[in-house]
Design a protein around this motif. Structure first.
Motif, PDB file in Angstrom:
ATOM      1  N   LYS A  70      -9.383   3.737   4.082  1.00  0.00           N
ATOM      2  CA  LYS A  70      -8.746   4.886   3.435  1.00  0.00           C
ATOM      3  C   LYS A  70      -7.831   5.634   4.403  1.00  0.00           C
ATOM      4  N   ALA A  71      -8.088   5.518   5.692  1.00  0.00           N
ATOM      5  CA  ALA A  71      -7.237   6.159   6.694  1.00  0.00           C
ATOM      6  C   ALA A  71      -7.168   5.273   7.935  1.00  0.00           C
ATOM      7  N   THR A  72      -5.978   5.147   8.502  1.00  0.00           N
ATOM      8  CA  THR A  72      -5.784   4.369   9.724  1.00  0.00           C
ATOM      9  C   THR A  72      -4.926   5.175  10.691  1.00  0.00           C
ATOM     10  N   PHE A  73      -4.885   4.705  11.932  1.00  0.00           N
ATOM     11  CA  PHE A  73      -4.106   5.381  12.958  1.00  0.00           C
ATOM     12  C   PHE A  73      -3.141   4.397  13.612  1.00  0.00           C
ATOM     13  N   GLY A  74      -1.979   4.895  13.951  1.00  0.00           N
ATOM     14  CA  GLY A  74      -0.973   4.054  14.574  1.00  0.00           C
ATOM     15  C   GLY A  74      -0.074   4.875  15.475  1.00  0.00           C
ATOM     16  N   THR A 123       0.846  -1.183   0.000  1.00  0.00           N
ATOM     17  CA  THR A 123       0.000   0.000   0.000  1.00  0.00           C
ATOM     18  C   THR A 123       0.890   1.244   0.000  1.00  0.00           C
ATOM     19  N   ASN A 124       0.482   2.239  -0.759  1.00  0.00           N
ATOM     20  CA  ASN A 124       1.175   3.529  -0.779  1.00  0.00           C
ATOM     21  C   ASN A 124       0.382   4.494   0.087  1.00  0.00           C
ATOM     22  N   ASN A 125       1.062   5.140   1.013  1.00  0.00           N
ATOM     23  CA  ASN A 125       0.376   5.957   2.009  1.00  0.00           C
ATOM     24  C   ASN A 125       1.049   7.320   2.189  1.00  0.00           C
ATOM     25  N   ILE A 126       0.266   8.266   2.681  1.00  0.00           N
ATOM     26  CA  ILE A 126       0.803   9.510   3.210  1.00  0.00           C
ATOM     27  C   ILE A 126       0.722   9.402   4.730  1.00  0.00           C
ATOM     28  N   ASP A 127       1.871   9.341   5.394  1.00  0.00           N
ATOM     29  CA  ASP A 127       1.921   9.246   6.848  1.00  0.00           C
ATOM     30  C   ASP A 127       2.145  10.622   7.454  1.00  0.00           C
ATOM     31  N   ILE A 128       1.397  10.917   8.524  1.00  0.00           N
ATOM     32  CA  ILE A 128       1.528  12.201   9.214  1.00  0.00           C
ATOM     33  C   ILE A 128       1.766  11.928  10.703  1.00  0.00           C
ATOM     34  N   PRO A 129       3.028  11.703  11.097  1.00  0.00           N
ATOM     35  CA  PRO A 129       3.328  11.532  12.524  1.00  0.00           C
ATOM     36  C   PRO A 129       3.403  12.887  13.224  1.00  0.00           C
ATOM     37  N   VAL A 130       3.018  12.906  14.498  1.00  0.00           N
ATOM     38  CA  VAL A 130       3.200  14.081  15.356  1.00  0.00           C
ATOM     39  C   VAL A 130       3.870  13.565  16.632  1.00  0.00           C
ATOM     40  N   LEU A 131       5.166  13.787  16.732  1.00  0.00           N
ATOM     41  CA  LEU A 131       5.956  13.181  17.787  1.00  0.00           C
ATOM     42  C   LEU A 131       6.409  14.201  18.830  1.00  0.00           C
ATOM     43  N   ILE A 132       6.505  13.745  20.062  1.00  0.00           N
ATOM     44  CA  ILE A 132       7.155  14.515  21.115  1.00  0.00           C
ATOM     45  C   ILE A 132       8.503  13.862  21.378  1.00  0.00           C
ATOM     46  N   GLY A 133       9.554  14.667  21.380  1.00  0.00           N
ATOM     47  CA  GLY A 133      10.895  14.139  21.562  1.00  0.00           C
ATOM     48  C   GLY A 133      11.637  14.811  22.697  1.00  0.00           C
ATOM     49  N   TYR A 134      12.702  14.141  23.115  1.00  0.00           N
ATOM     50  CA  TYR A 134      13.545  14.675  24.183  1.00  0.00           C
ATOM     51  C   TYR A 134      15.001  14.398  23.834  1.00  0.00           C
ATOM     52  N   LYS A 135      15.823  15.425  23.900  1.00  0.00           N
ATOM     53  CA  LYS A 135      17.236  15.297  23.561  1.00  0.00           C
ATOM     54  C   LYS A 135      18.033  14.866  24.787  1.00  0.00           C
ATOM     55  N   SER A 148      -2.319   7.642   8.864  1.00  0.00           N
ATOM     56  CA  SER A 148      -1.868   7.118   7.579  1.00  0.00           C
ATOM     57  C   SER A 148      -3.032   7.141   6.590  1.00  0.00           C
ATOM     58  N   ILE A 149      -2.862   7.888   5.503  1.00  0.00           N
ATOM     59  CA  ILE A 149      -3.898   8.024   4.480  1.00  0.00           C
ATOM     60  C   ILE A 149      -3.511   7.190   3.270  1.00  0.00           C
ATOM     61  N   LYS A 150      -4.354   6.249   2.903  1.00  0.00           N
ATOM     62  CA  LYS A 150      -4.050   5.360   1.778  1.00  0.00           C
ATOM     63  C   LYS A 150      -4.158   6.104   0.456  1.00  0.00           C
ATOM     64  N   VAL A 151      -3.117   5.978  -0.365  1.00  0.00           N
ATOM     65  CA  VAL A 151      -3.120   6.575  -1.698  1.00  0.00           C
ATOM     66  C   VAL A 151      -3.500   5.528  -2.743  1.00  0.00           C
ATOM     67  N   SER A 152      -2.902   4.350  -2.641  1.00  0.00           N
ATOM     68  CA  SER A 152      -3.211   3.257  -3.580  1.00  0.00           C
ATOM     69  C   SER A 152      -2.787   1.942  -2.950  1.00  0.00           C
ATOM     70  N   GLU A 153      -3.190   0.834  -3.566  1.00  0.00           N
ATOM     71  CA  GLU A 153      -2.834  -0.488  -3.078  1.00  0.00           C
ATOM     72  C   GLU A 153      -2.450  -1.398  -4.222  1.00  0.00           C
ATOM     73  N   ASP A 154      -1.780  -2.499  -3.884  1.00  0.00           N
ATOM     74  CA  ASP A 154      -1.203  -3.394  -4.878  1.00  0.00           C
ATOM     75  C   ASP A 154      -2.279  -4.068  -5.736  1.00  0.00           C
ATOM     76  N   ALA A 155      -2.136  -3.971  -7.042  1.00  0.00           N
ATOM     77  CA  ALA A 155      -3.157  -4.495  -7.962  1.00  0.00           C
ATOM     78  C   ALA A 155      -3.234  -6.016  -7.914  1.00  0.00           C
ATOM     79  N   LYS A 156      -2.094  -6.697  -7.763  1.00  0.00           N
ATOM     80  CA  LYS A 156      -2.091  -8.163  -7.759  1.00  0.00           C
ATOM     81  C   LYS A 156      -2.870  -8.705  -6.567  1.00  0.00           C
ATOM     82  N   PHE A 157      -2.688  -8.080  -5.405  1.00  0.00           N
ATOM     83  CA  PHE A 157      -3.426  -8.530  -4.235  1.00  0.00           C
ATOM     84  C   PHE A 157      -4.910  -8.252  -4.366  1.00  0.00           C
TER      85      PHE A 157
END
Length: 206
Positions: A151-155, A99-111, A125-134
């Motif tokens: 079309k959209a999932t969360f992780g 699957t081809n996706n646009i991922d939009i993470p929003v992270l909190i970090g600490y140095k 994660s927003i799905k753009v397209s998926e594998d034709a064979k599958f």
């Protein structure tokens, strides 16, 4: 939980008037697999332990000093393999899923110190397209193969980073919080999620 995260993120952005801002680009590889709650679904499809290597690239922003907020917009290919038993029987055939996706993470970090970083946060994660064979194989179990994946999932993403020679190198765990399969299967919905690792290298441009 989501409200708490966004409140913390807002406070982080305005934590002090000396907050730093960075903009950069990054790219790398994803190593992922698809798994199901029960290990298989329908009679013709079985979970495979094989992983699939994809790629990811995009841009990130970093706001803050020691404690920082890092939103990203990334194009990413993910997937895995499913063992398919041909109609009428026979040996299973391994089918790649991508699957081809646009991922939009929003992270909190600490140095930590001057070079090490830890970060974690949600990712949409927003799905753009998926594998034709599958999709062709999915016709065995659904009359709507084009709608088999949400079309959209969360992780989530969580990992560590290090700065070397002016480059940011990050290793993250990438996991699903929602099913990537939709409810379009004829009379039988299955639970299917992605899990994997992501390795990227980035460079500040501003």
């Amino acid at each position: 939980m989501k409200k708490v995260f966004f409140v913390l993120a807002t406070l982080l952005v305005f934590q002090n008037s000396y907050a730093q801002f960075q903009l950069g680009i990054k790219g790398g590889v994803n190593v992922s697999k698809i798994y199901t709650d029960e290990g298989s679904f329908k009679a013709n499809f079985n979970e495979s332990l094989d992983t699939k290597t994809g790629y990811t690239f995009g841009a990130y922003a970093r706001l803050g000093k020691k404690l920082y907020l890092q939103p990203e917009v990334m194009f990413a290919t993910k997937g895995g393999k499913i063992n398919v038993v041909p109609i009428g029987g026979g040996s299973p055939v391994s089918v790649d899923i991508k699957t081809n996706n646009i991922d939009i993470p929003v992270l909190i970090g600490y140095k930590l110190f001057n070079r090490l970083r830890i970060n974690a946060g949600p990712v949409a994660s927003i799905k753009v397209s998926e594998d034709a064979k599958f999709l062709d194989q999915l016709k065995v179990v659904t009359s709507n193969p084009d709608e088999a994946f949400e079309k959209a999932t969360f992780g989530y993403q969580a990992g560590v980073g290090i700065k070397l020679l002016g480059f940011d190198i990050d290793l993250r765990k990438d996991g699903s919080l929602s099913d990537v399969s939709s409810k379009q299967f004829d009379g039988n919905q299955f639970s299917q999620r992605l899990s994997g690792w992501q390795l990227t290298i980035g460079r500040k441009i501003i």
